[in-house]
Design an enzyme around this catalytic site. Structure first.
Site, PDB file in Angstrom:
ATOM      1  N   HIS A 369       0.804  -1.229   0.000  1.00  0.00           N
ATOM      2  CA  HIS A 369       0.000   0.000   0.000  1.00  0.00           C
ATOM      3  C   HIS A 369       0.834   1.275   0.000  1.00  0.00           C
ATOM      4  O   HIS A 369       0.278   2.353   0.221  1.00  0.00           O
ATOM      5  CB  HIS A 369      -0.927   0.025   1.222  1.00  0.00           C
ATOM      6  N   LYS A 560      -8.512  13.998   4.318  1.00  0.00           N
ATOM      7  CA  LYS A 560      -7.652  12.814   4.320  1.00  0.00           C
ATOM      8  C   LYS A 560      -6.618  12.988   5.429  1.00  0.00           C
ATOM      9  O   LYS A 560      -6.527  14.052   6.044  1.00  0.00           O
ATOM     10  CB  LYS A 560      -6.971  12.624   2.969  1.00  0.00           C
ATOM     11  N   ARG A 561      -5.857  11.939   5.678  1.00  0.00           N
ATOM     12  CA  ARG A 561      -4.801  12.014   6.677  1.00  0.00           C
ATOM     13  C   ARG A 561      -3.856  13.167   6.335  1.00  0.00           C
ATOM     14  O   ARG A 561      -3.552  13.405   5.171  1.00  0.00           O
ATOM     15  CB  ARG A 561      -4.048  10.677   6.713  1.00  0.00           C
ATOM     16  N   LYS A 566       0.729  14.455   0.844  1.00  0.00           N
ATOM     17  CA  LYS A 566      -0.636  14.706   0.375  1.00  0.00           C
ATOM     18  C   LYS A 566      -0.863  16.191   0.091  1.00  0.00           C
ATOM     19  O   LYS A 566      -1.856  16.568  -0.512  1.00  0.00           O
ATOM     20  CB  LYS A 566      -1.648  14.182   1.396  1.00  0.00           C
ATOM     21  N   THR A 668      -8.619   6.459  -2.163  1.00  0.00           N
ATOM     22  CA  THR A 668     -10.017   6.061  -2.403  1.00  0.00           C
ATOM     23  C   THR A 668     -10.961   7.239  -2.175  1.00  0.00           C
ATOM     24  O   THR A 668     -12.087   7.219  -2.656  1.00  0.00           O
ATOM     25  CB  THR A 668     -10.433   4.884  -1.495  1.00  0.00           C
ATOM     26  N   LYS A 672     -14.538   8.203  -4.062  1.00  0.00           N
ATOM     27  CA  LYS A 672     -15.798   8.494  -3.365  1.00  0.00           C
ATOM     28  C   LYS A 672     -16.381   9.822  -3.815  1.00  0.00           C
ATOM     29  O   LYS A 672     -17.597   9.941  -4.045  1.00  0.00           O
ATOM     30  CB  LYS A 672     -15.550   8.503  -1.854  1.00  0.00           C
TER      31      LYS A 672
END
Length: 827
Positions: A369, A560-561, A566, A668, A672
Site C-alpha cells: 500500500h 484525508k490524513r 498529500k 479512495t 468516493k
C-alpha cells in the site's frame, strides 16, 4: 428465521414475517434485552432495541451461511488486516437487509426519527484511514458477491484517537468508541486461543530420530474472538469480521493479593490486556515499539490457530491446505504470519521444511500500500528475537535459503543479495517485513496501475526480476452501498428514478446516466440535489464549529490524513494567494469559495500538526476580514471519521487530490467524491490516472509534474528557490507566512514550514507545482460559473465510475489471486 429455530428445536419469541410489526420487536428487546420499560424508552434505548432486532436477522442468515460453507467444502479466503474502518453499522445493515423504510416507520410510530437514532452510534474505532476503510469496503463486497471469506483483525478498546482543535492545534483524546457498549459484536468468551511471547526455542529428537524444535516458556496471553457480522445486499449471505481481544491467562495472583499487594495482584492481567487496548500505540519509545509488534503477532497467531482449527475439521492432509485456504496480507502488518504458519506446520504438524514452505508460498498473497521507503516496516532483530525467538530463527532460515537460491556462476551483480535480503545490515540488524511478505507469497499486488508500475520498475525491481510475474496490479475500489446508497440518499433516489437501482450491485449500470447529462431538466434536479447536500453539510458545520457557510459557494474539499506528501500545504498556499488577491482588489469579481479541510495527523508527526495549526490560523484571519466576507471561507473540521465523511463527500463540488506524483499508492477518497459528482483537481498520481482515463480528460482538472518528471527533476538538481525568486505571487505568500501575518503573537511559529520548502529542498515539490495548481484553480472557478456545464461534467463523473467499485476489485482478487468461487445461493 423462526422456521429455522423450530427445525433446531428452539422456539423463537417472534416470527419475522412482514405481518409482525418491527416496533413490537424493538419494544421486546428494550424490555427483555435491556431491562428497560418499553412504554417509556429514550432515544438510546430505541436505538439499541432496533439494533438488536436487526442483529437477530443477521445472526439467522450468518448461521445458514456458515452451514452452507461447510456443506460445500468451499475454499475460503482470510483477509488479515491490522485495521478495519467500518463506520457506523445501523444504516448499512438496514440498507443491506432492504428494510430502511420499515425501520423508519417503526421508530416514527414510537416517536423517534431514524436519522437521529443513527447519531446514537459511535464510529467503531478499529482503524485509522485508507487502509482500514479499504478493508471494510472489501469485506462488504466479499459478502455481496457471496464469497466464502472472513476478515481478521484486532478488537481495539480505543481507536486511533479523538481529535479536537484547541487554539488551532490538534489535541488527541482517547477514542472510547464502545463506552456505552455495542450491540453488534458477538463475544466468543467460551473459546480462548493461547498466544505465546518471549521464552526460548528448545531442540529435541522425536521418535523417528529427527531433529525437532518447540517454543517453550515465556508468557501466554489469551485471544478472545469477537465477531461482527457483514451482510450481503438483498440476499441471505452474511459473513463476519473476527476481531481478537486480549485476555489475561489468569485473572490475578491470589498469593500477592492475600499478602496485600493489590496492584501486583492484577498487574499481569492489565499488562496482558493492553495488547488490544489501543490502535497504533506510539512507537517513539521502546515499550511502544514492542507493543506494536506484540499486536501484530497476537492477531496473526490467534487467526492462524483459528484457520488451522477450521481446516482440521475437513480431515485433509496439510499438503492440500492451499486448496482450501487463501490468506491475503493487507500491507506488511500481518507478514509475521508467514513464519508463524511455518512454525505450526513444522513444529506442530511435523511437516518438513520443503513441504511447509511449499504450502506457505501457495497460501499467502500480499498487498502493498505504499511507495514511501520510510513506511515499509522493519523490526530490530534484537526485539524480534526477544519477543519471538522461534520466528526469528525461521526468518533467518528463510533468508538463508532464499539467498542461497540466488547464487549463480553467471551472476555479476555483487550487490543483489544485500538489496533483497530479508535482513538489513547496519548499526543493528533489522528484518524487512515487505521483503518477507514478497518472498513468502505467490502474488504481490499494488493498488493502482501507476503504483504497481513503480513497484516493478523501482521499489521492488530486483524482486520483479527474481520472481517474474509475481508482482501484479489490482486497482482499489469502494463499495457503492456505503458511499452512494447510504452516504447520499438524495442522489441515490434521483438515480433510481432515472435508471433503476441495479447500479447498487453493478456499478457499471451508472453508464446509463450519460445521455441524461444533456437533459436540462435532469441537470436541474442534479444541481438541486447537490445544493441540498451542501445545505445539510452547512448545518453540520454550524453545529460543529459555529461557522456559517454559504451553500451557493464552490465547496473545495480536501479530507484525508494530514501528511506532507498529500500536500494540504499546497492547498493552503493557494488559499493565501486568493486572500492576497482579494485584499489587493476588493471590488474585482471572484468566484466565492468555501475551502474545507479535515484529517488527523499522527501524534508524533510534528510538521503535520503544524500544518493543521497553519490552516486554522489562515482560516481565522480570512474569516474575520470584512473585505473577504462572501468571497472566501476556510475551515478545518475536527475528528474526521467515516460518519463525518458521509456528510462531507456528497456536498463536495471540487475534490482536492493533489499529492506529489508517484507518492500516493491509490487513494479512495478520490473515487468516493467522483462517484458523488465532485470534479477532481489533481496530479497524475495513484488512481487519479485511471479516474482521468474513465471520466475523460475534459471532465477532470489535471496539473503538475508527472511521476517521471518528479524523478527527473530530483535527479537534475531541484532548486526550489528558483521558483520563489521567479514567481512574485509565490514569494508574497511565503513572505507573509515568514513575517508572521498569520501568527502575529508568534511571528516565527510557521518558519519551520517555510524552511522545509526553501532551505531543506522542498522534497514534495510544492513550489514546482504551485503555479500550475493556481492556474488550474482559475480554470475551476471559470467553469463553476457555468452551472449547466459544471452539472454536465458532474453527471459524467458519476456515470463513469463503474470501474472503481470494490466489487470489481474483489472479483479480480478472487479470479486471479485466490482462485475462489462464490457460494451457491443460500435458501
Amino acid at each position: 428465521m423462526v422456521e429455522t429455530l423450530r427445525q433446531d428445536g428452539i422456539s423463537g419469541p417472534h416470527d419475522f414475517a412482514p405481518a409482525v410489526a418491527l416496533k413490537d420487536e424493538i419494544r421486546r428487546h428494550i424490555w427483555l434485552s435491556m431491562g428497560r420499560d418499553p412504554a417509556k424508552p429514550n432515544r438510546h434505548a430505541c436505538f439499541m432495541g432496533l439494533a438488536y432486532s436487526v442483529r437477530d436477522r443477521l445472526i439467522d442468515r450468518w448461521i445458514r451461511t456458515q452451514r452452507s460453507q461447510y456443506d460445500t467444502l468451499s475454499k475460503r479466503v482470510y483477509f488479515l488486516s491490522l485495521e478495519f474502518l467500518p463506520g457506523r453499522f445501523l444504516m448499512n445493515y438496514l440498507i443491506s437487509l432492504q428494510m430502511v423504510e420499515e425501520a423508519r416507520q417503526a421508530v416514527e410510530e414510537m416517536g423517534f426519527d431514524l436519522d437521529e437514532l443513527e447519531e446514537e452510534e459511535w464510529d467503531a474505532g478499529l482503524g485509522n484511514g485508507g487502509l482500514g476503510r479499504l478493508a471494510s469496503c472489501y469485506m462488504d463486497s466479499l459478502a455481496c458477491l457471496d464469497y466464502p471469506a472472513y476478515g481478521y483483525g484486532i478488537r481495539y478498546d480505543y481507536g486511533i484517537f479523538h481529535q479536537t482543535i484547541e487554539n488551532g492545534w490538534q489535541r488527541e483524546q482517547c477514542d472510547n468508541w464502545a463506552r456505552k457498549g455495542t450491540p453488534w459484536e458477538i463475544r466468543r468468551g467460551e473459546y480462548l486461543t493461547p498466544v505465546r511471547f518471549y521464552g526460548r526455542t528448545e531442540i529435541y529428537t522425536d521418535a523417528a530420530g529427527r531433529e525437532c524444535f518447540r517454543w517453550v516458556d515465556g508468557e501466554v496471553v489469551m485471544a478472545m474472538a469477537c465477531d461482527i457480522l457483514v451482510p450481503g445486499f438483498g440476499d441471505q449471505f452474511v459473513t463476519n469480521m473476527r476481531l481478537w481481544r486480549a485476555k489475561s491467562s489468569r485473572e490475578f495472583n491470589l498469593d500477592e493479593f492475600n499478602q496485600g499487594d493489590y496492584i501486583g495482584a492484577v498487574e499481569a492481567k492489565v499488562q496482558s490486556e493492553t495488547i488490544s487496548s489501543v490502535l497504533y500505540p506510539s512507537d517513539e519509545m521502546e515499550q511502544g515499539r514492542e507493543l506494536r509488534l506484540k499486536q501484530q503477532y497476537f492477531f496473526v497467531a490467534a487467526t492462524l490457530a483459528d484457520i488451522v482449527r477450521r481446516y482440521q475439521k475437513l480431515n485433509r492432509d496439510f499438503s492440500e491446505f492451499s486448496d482450501f485456504v487463501a490468506i491475503q496480507l493487507n500491507d506488511t502488518h500481518p507478514a509475521i504470519a508467514i513464519p508463524e504458519l511455518m512454525r505450526l506446520l513444522m513444529d506442530e504438524e511435523g511437516l518438513s521444511w520443503k513441504k511447509a514452505w511449499s504450502v506457505c508460498e501457495k497460501t499467502f498473497a500480499y498487498t502493498n500500500h505504499t511507495v514511501l521507503p520510510e513506511a515499509l516496516e522493519t523490526w530490530p532483530v534484537d526485539l524480534l528475537r526477544r519477543l519471538l525467538p522461534r520466528h526469528t530463527d525461521i526468518i533467518f532460515e528463510i533468508n538463508r535459503r532464499f539467498l542461497e537460491g540466488l547464487k549463480s556462476p553467471r551472476s555479476k551483480d555483487d550487490g543483489l543479495a544485500g538489496r533483497v535480503s530479508l535482513i538489513a545490515e547496519g548499526v543493528g540488524q533489522r528484518v524487512r517485513m515487505a521483503h518477507l511478505a514478497i518472498v513468502g507469497s505467490h502474488t504481490v499486488n499494488g493498488v493502482a496501475a501507476l503504483h504497481s508500475r513503480i513497484l516493478k520498475k523501482d521499489l521492488f525491481r530486483d524482486f520483479n526480476t527474481i520472481f517474474p510475474g509475481r508482482l501484479t496490479n489490482v486497482t482499489n475500489g469502494i463499495t457503492p452501498r456505503r458511499w452512494l446508497a447510504q452516504a447520499n440518499p438524495a442522489l441515490s433516489r434521483l438515480i433510481n428514478d432515472a435508471i433503476g437501482s441495479e447500479w447498487i450491485t453493478n456499478l457499471e449500470q451508472l453508464r446509463k446516466l450519460e445521455p441524461l447529462a444533456e437533459d436540462a431538466d435532469f441537470r436541474r434536479r442534479w444541481i438541486k440535489t447537490k445544493r441540498d447536500n451542501k445545505k445539510r453539510l452547512a448545518r453540520y458545520i454550524l453545529r460543529k464549529i459555529g461557522l456559517g457557510v454559504d451553500p451557493d459557494t464552490l465547496f473545495s474539499v480536501q479530507v484525508k490524513r494530514i501528511h506532507e506528501y498529500k500536500r494540504q500545504l499546497l492547498n493552503v498556499l493557494h488559499v493565501i494567494t486568493l486572500y492576497h488577491r482579494i485584499r489587493a482588489n476588493p471590488d474585482a469579481p471572484v468566484v466565492p469559495r468555501t475551502v474545507i479541510f479535515a484529517g488527523k495527523a499522527a501524534p508524533a508527526y510534528h510538521q503535520a500538526k503544524r500544518i493543521i495549526k497553519l490552516i486554522n490560523a489562515v482560516a481565522a484571519k480570512t474569516n474575520s476580514d470584512p473585505d473577504i466576507q462572501g468571497k472566501l471561507r476556510v475551515l478545518f473540521l475536527p475528528n474526521y471519521c467515516v460518519s463525518q465523511a458521509e456528510k462531507i463527500i456528497p456536498a463536495a463540488d471540487l475534490s482536492e487530490q493533489i499529492s506529489t506524483a508517484g507518492m500516493e499508492a491509490s487513494g479512495t477518497g478520490n473515487m468516493k467524491m467522483s462517484l458523488n459528482g465532485a470534479l477532481t483537481i489533481g496530479t497524475l498520481d495513484g488512481a487519479n490516472v485511471e479516474i482521468m482515463e474513465e471520466v475523460g480528460k475534459e471532465n477532470i482538472f489535471i496539473f503538475g509534474l508527472t511521476a517521471d518528471e518528479v524523478v527527473a527533476l530530483r535527479g537534475s538538481g531541484y532548486r526550489p528557490r528558483d521558483y520563489y525568486d521567479s514567481d512574485a505571487e509565490l514569494r508574497q505568500v511565503l513572505d507573509s507566512i515568514i513575517r508572521g501575518d498569520f501568527s502575529p503573537d508568534e511571528p516565527l511559529l510557521f518558519a519551520p514550514i517555510v524552511e522545509t520548502l526553501l532551505q531543506q529542498g522542498d522534497y514534495y515539490m510544492l513550489l514546482a507545482d504551485y503555479r500550475a495548481y493556481v492556474n488550474t484553480q482559475e480554470a475551476v472557478g471559470k467553469l463553476f460559473l457555468d452551472r449547466n456545464e459544471w452539472a454536465k461534467k458532474s453527471i459524467l463523473n458519476t456515470a463513469r465510475m463503474g470501474k472503481f467499485s470494490s466489487d470489481r476489485s474483489v472479483k479480480e482478487y478472487a479470479d486471479r489471486i485466490w482462485n475462489l468461487k462464490p457460494l451457491p445461493e443460500i435458501g
